[in-house]
Motif scaffolding. Sequence first.
Motif, PDB file in Angstrom:
ATOM      1  N   TRP A   1      41.070  41.671  47.487  1.00  0.00           N
ATOM      2  CA  TRP A   1      41.341  42.517  46.324  1.00  0.00           C
ATOM      3  C   TRP A   1      41.183  41.749  45.019  1.00  0.00           C
ATOM      4  O   TRP A   1      41.571  40.589  44.916  1.00  0.00           O
ATOM      5  CB  TRP A   1      42.769  43.081  46.388  1.00  0.00           C
ATOM      6  CG  TRP A   1      42.922  44.188  47.363  1.00  0.00           C
ATOM      7  CD1 TRP A   1      43.391  44.080  48.646  1.00  0.00           C
ATOM      8  CD2 TRP A   1      42.605  45.554  47.157  1.00  0.00           C
ATOM      9  NE1 TRP A   1      43.387  45.308  49.249  1.00  0.00           N
ATOM     10  CE2 TRP A   1      42.901  46.242  48.361  1.00  0.00           C
ATOM     11  CE3 TRP A   1      42.087  46.278  46.093  1.00  0.00           C
ATOM     12  CZ2 TRP A   1      42.715  47.597  48.508  1.00  0.00           C
ATOM     13  CZ3 TRP A   1      41.898  47.632  46.235  1.00  0.00           C
ATOM     14  CH2 TRP A   1      42.212  48.282  47.434  1.00  0.00           C
ATOM     15  N   SER A   2      40.653  42.425  44.002  1.00  0.00           N
ATOM     16  CA  SER A   2      40.655  41.899  42.637  1.00  0.00           C
ATOM     17  C   SER A   2      41.034  43.042  41.696  1.00  0.00           C
ATOM     18  O   SER A   2      40.601  44.180  41.877  1.00  0.00           O
ATOM     19  CB  SER A   2      39.298  41.293  42.261  1.00  0.00           C
ATOM     20  OG  SER A   2      38.292  42.266  42.301  1.00  0.00           O
ATOM     21  N   LEU A   3      41.872  42.733  40.707  1.00  0.00           N
ATOM     22  CA  LEU A   3      42.372  43.732  39.761  1.00  0.00           C
ATOM     23  C   LEU A   3      42.107  43.273  38.336  1.00  0.00           C
ATOM     24  O   LEU A   3      42.125  42.080  38.039  1.00  0.00           O
ATOM     25  CB  LEU A   3      43.878  43.942  39.952  1.00  0.00           C
ATOM     26  CG  LEU A   3      44.347  44.388  41.329  1.00  0.00           C
ATOM     27  CD1 LEU A   3      45.870  44.368  41.403  1.00  0.00           C
ATOM     28  CD2 LEU A   3      43.814  45.772  41.654  1.00  0.00           C
ATOM     29  N   ALA A   4      41.879  44.258  37.444  1.00  0.00           N
ATOM     30  CA  ALA A   4      41.681  43.969  36.024  1.00  0.00           C
ATOM     31  C   ALA A   4      42.251  45.118  35.206  1.00  0.00           C
ATOM     32  O   ALA A   4      42.281  46.266  35.664  1.00  0.00           O
ATOM     33  CB  ALA A   4      40.199  43.783  35.711  1.00  0.00           C
ATOM     34  N   ALA A   5      42.721  44.804  33.990  1.00  0.00           N
ATOM     35  CA  ALA A   5      43.230  45.837  33.084  1.00  0.00           C
ATOM     36  C   ALA A   5      43.010  45.382  31.645  1.00  0.00           C
ATOM     37  O   ALA A   5      43.027  44.185  31.359  1.00  0.00           O
ATOM     38  CB  ALA A   5      44.710  46.106  33.336  1.00  0.00           C
ATOM     39  N   GLY A   6      42.809  46.363  30.763  1.00  0.00           N
ATOM     40  CA  GLY A   6      42.592  46.039  29.361  1.00  0.00           C
ATOM     41  C   GLY A   6      42.535  47.277  28.500  1.00  0.00           C
ATOM     42  O   GLY A   6      43.024  48.345  28.880  1.00  0.00           O
ATOM     43  N   ALA A   7      41.907  47.142  27.354  1.00  0.00           N
ATOM     44  CA  ALA A   7      41.804  48.247  26.394  1.00  0.00           C
ATOM     45  C   ALA A   7      40.366  48.343  25.893  1.00  0.00           C
ATOM     46  O   ALA A   7      39.639  47.360  25.863  1.00  0.00           O
ATOM     47  CB  ALA A   7      42.757  48.034  25.232  1.00  0.00           C
TER      48      ALA A   7
ATOM     49  N   ARG B   1      39.050  46.390  42.917  1.00  0.00           N
ATOM     50  CA  ARG B   1      37.924  46.196  43.829  1.00  0.00           C
ATOM     51  C   ARG B   1      38.430  45.649  45.152  1.00  0.00           C
ATOM     52  O   ARG B   1      39.316  44.804  45.185  1.00  0.00           O
ATOM     53  CB  ARG B   1      36.907  45.210  43.257  1.00  0.00           C
ATOM     54  CG  ARG B   1      36.156  45.736  42.090  1.00  0.00           C
ATOM     55  CD  ARG B   1      35.098  44.749  41.692  1.00  0.00           C
ATOM     56  NE  ARG B   1      34.391  45.266  40.532  1.00  0.00           N
ATOM     57  CZ  ARG B   1      33.398  44.631  39.958  1.00  0.00           C
ATOM     58  NH1 ARG B   1      32.990  43.472  40.424  1.00  0.00           N
ATOM     59  NH2 ARG B   1      32.796  45.156  38.911  1.00  0.00           N
ATOM     60  N   TYR B   2      37.805  46.140  46.209  1.00  0.00           N
ATOM     61  CA  TYR B   2      38.083  45.639  47.546  1.00  0.00           C
ATOM     62  C   TYR B   2      36.762  45.172  48.142  1.00  0.00           C
ATOM     63  O   TYR B   2      35.827  45.950  48.262  1.00  0.00           O
ATOM     64  CB  TYR B   2      38.704  46.727  48.425  1.00  0.00           C
ATOM     65  CG  TYR B   2      39.027  46.251  49.818  1.00  0.00           C
ATOM     66  CD1 TYR B   2      40.158  45.491  50.046  1.00  0.00           C
ATOM     67  CD2 TYR B   2      38.181  46.541  50.883  1.00  0.00           C
ATOM     68  CE1 TYR B   2      40.464  45.037  51.311  1.00  0.00           C
ATOM     69  CE2 TYR B   2      38.468  46.086  52.155  1.00  0.00           C
ATOM     70  CZ  TYR B   2      39.613  45.331  52.364  1.00  0.00           C
ATOM     71  OH  TYR B   2      39.898  44.870  53.621  1.00  0.00           O
ATOM     72  N   ARG B   3      36.659  43.889  48.469  1.00  0.00           N
ATOM     73  CA  ARG B   3      35.451  43.315  49.033  1.00  0.00           C
ATOM     74  C   ARG B   3      35.460  43.570  50.539  1.00  0.00           C
ATOM     75  O   ARG B   3      36.349  43.116  51.254  1.00  0.00           O
ATOM     76  CB  ARG B   3      35.392  41.821  48.727  1.00  0.00           C
ATOM     77  CG  ARG B   3      34.077  41.180  49.026  1.00  0.00           C
ATOM     78  CD  ARG B   3      33.977  39.728  48.515  1.00  0.00           C
ATOM     79  NE  ARG B   3      35.235  39.064  48.266  1.00  0.00           N
ATOM     80  CZ  ARG B   3      35.871  38.315  49.162  1.00  0.00           C
ATOM     81  NH1 ARG B   3      35.399  38.159  50.362  1.00  0.00           N
ATOM     82  NH2 ARG B   3      37.002  37.720  48.845  1.00  0.00           N
ATOM     83  N   LEU B   4      34.462  44.313  51.034  1.00  0.00           N
ATOM     84  CA  LEU B   4      34.416  44.656  52.445  1.00  0.00           C
ATOM     85  C   LEU B   4      34.161  43.449  53.331  1.00  0.00           C
ATOM     86  O   LEU B   4      34.655  43.380  54.444  1.00  0.00           O
ATOM     87  CB  LEU B   4      33.333  45.720  52.686  1.00  0.00           C
ATOM     88  CG  LEU B   4      33.585  47.073  52.041  1.00  0.00           C
ATOM     89  CD1 LEU B   4      32.379  47.990  52.243  1.00  0.00           C
ATOM     90  CD2 LEU B   4      34.840  47.713  52.617  1.00  0.00           C
ATOM     91  N   GLY B   5      33.372  42.533  52.871  1.00  0.00           N
ATOM     92  CA  GLY B   5      33.048  41.341  53.656  1.00  0.00           C
ATOM     93  C   GLY B   5      31.951  40.572  52.993  1.00  0.00           C
ATOM     94  O   GLY B   5      31.383  40.986  51.974  1.00  0.00           O
ATOM     95  N   ASP B   6      31.596  39.433  53.565  1.00  0.00           N
ATOM     96  CA  ASP B   6      30.597  38.574  52.956  1.00  0.00           C
ATOM     97  C   ASP B   6      29.212  39.179  52.976  1.00  0.00           C
ATOM     98  O   ASP B   6      28.366  38.842  52.162  1.00  0.00           O
ATOM     99  CB  ASP B   6      30.580  37.211  53.666  1.00  0.00           C
ATOM    100  CG  ASP B   6      31.873  36.445  53.426  1.00  0.00           C
ATOM    101  OD1 ASP B   6      32.537  36.705  52.404  1.00  0.00           O
ATOM    102  OD2 ASP B   6      32.224  35.601  54.273  1.00  0.00           O
ATOM    103  N   GLY B   7      28.940  40.111  53.881  1.00  0.00           N
ATOM    104  CA  GLY B   7      27.626  40.735  53.959  1.00  0.00           C
ATOM    105  C   GLY B   7      27.411  41.842  52.947  1.00  0.00           C
ATOM    106  O   GLY B   7      26.328  42.388  52.824  1.00  0.00           O
ATOM    107  N   PHE B   8      28.456  42.196  52.185  1.00  0.00           N
ATOM    108  CA  PHE B   8      28.358  43.262  51.187  1.00  0.00           C
ATOM    109  C   PHE B   8      28.529  42.668  49.801  1.00  0.00           C
ATOM    110  O   PHE B   8      29.272  41.717  49.616  1.00  0.00           O
ATOM    111  CB  PHE B   8      29.444  44.329  51.408  1.00  0.00           C
ATOM    112  CG  PHE B   8      29.326  45.020  52.725  1.00  0.00           C
ATOM    113  CD1 PHE B   8      28.508  46.108  52.869  1.00  0.00           C
ATOM    114  CD2 PHE B   8      30.043  44.581  53.837  1.00  0.00           C
ATOM    115  CE1 PHE B   8      28.380  46.769  54.079  1.00  0.00           C
ATOM    116  CE2 PHE B   8      29.927  45.215  55.047  1.00  0.00           C
ATOM    117  CZ  PHE B   8      29.108  46.313  55.187  1.00  0.00           C
ATOM    118  N   SER B   9      27.846  43.260  48.820  1.00  0.00           N
ATOM    119  CA  SER B   9      28.024  42.749  47.454  1.00  0.00           C
ATOM    120  C   SER B   9      28.485  43.863  46.549  1.00  0.00           C
ATOM    121  O   SER B   9      28.505  44.994  46.886  1.00  0.00           O
ATOM    122  CB  SER B   9      26.736  42.152  46.926  1.00  0.00           C
ATOM    123  OG  SER B   9      25.706  43.110  46.928  1.00  0.00           O
TER     124      SER B   9
END
Length: 184
Positions: free
Chosen positions: A136-142, A176-184
Amino acid sequence: MRVVVRSVPVLVLVALAAALPVPVNASDAVRLELELGGAWQERNDFAIPGDSGTLVRLPDAGPEATWRATVYWDLGERWTLRLLAAPLSVDASIVPTTPVDFEGETFAAGEPVDVDYEFNSYRVGAFYRWPERGRWSLAAGATLKVRDARIALASGAVAAEKTDLGVVPLAYGSARYRLGDGFS
């Protein structure tokens, strides 16, 4: 009907991206994304002024080619500046069955009227990226959105237009959720 792409906003973004200072070893510090897609005009009606103008309905159309460009500039390990341009311009022709009152001008019934409808969107914003947690990666802003709208009618020697420029503050969030190394 056709969608007309105006190239000035994307050229400004490309020039800005090229001019930004980038650290020597930070090849991904500035990124440009160009997106192509389709737009459908399913319902577009207007009356200007709203209380006394004639209601005009543009015909449904699409899909038409559209695009948007986004520049991301990483300002450090966690902060990113984002610039976005998403222009949209739709040209149509109508033949009204009754006279059309638009922005103080009257367009005759039975005469072709060319309509130019623009709704350009530009955004500038910044967001914070939290450290990744597993996949998982998260971001927030304005973000500040600049809405540049224009409707123009022309028939023979009669022409009128209504423009509107507005700034809208927006919140920005990303997950974002990264499915695996084979996906970008």
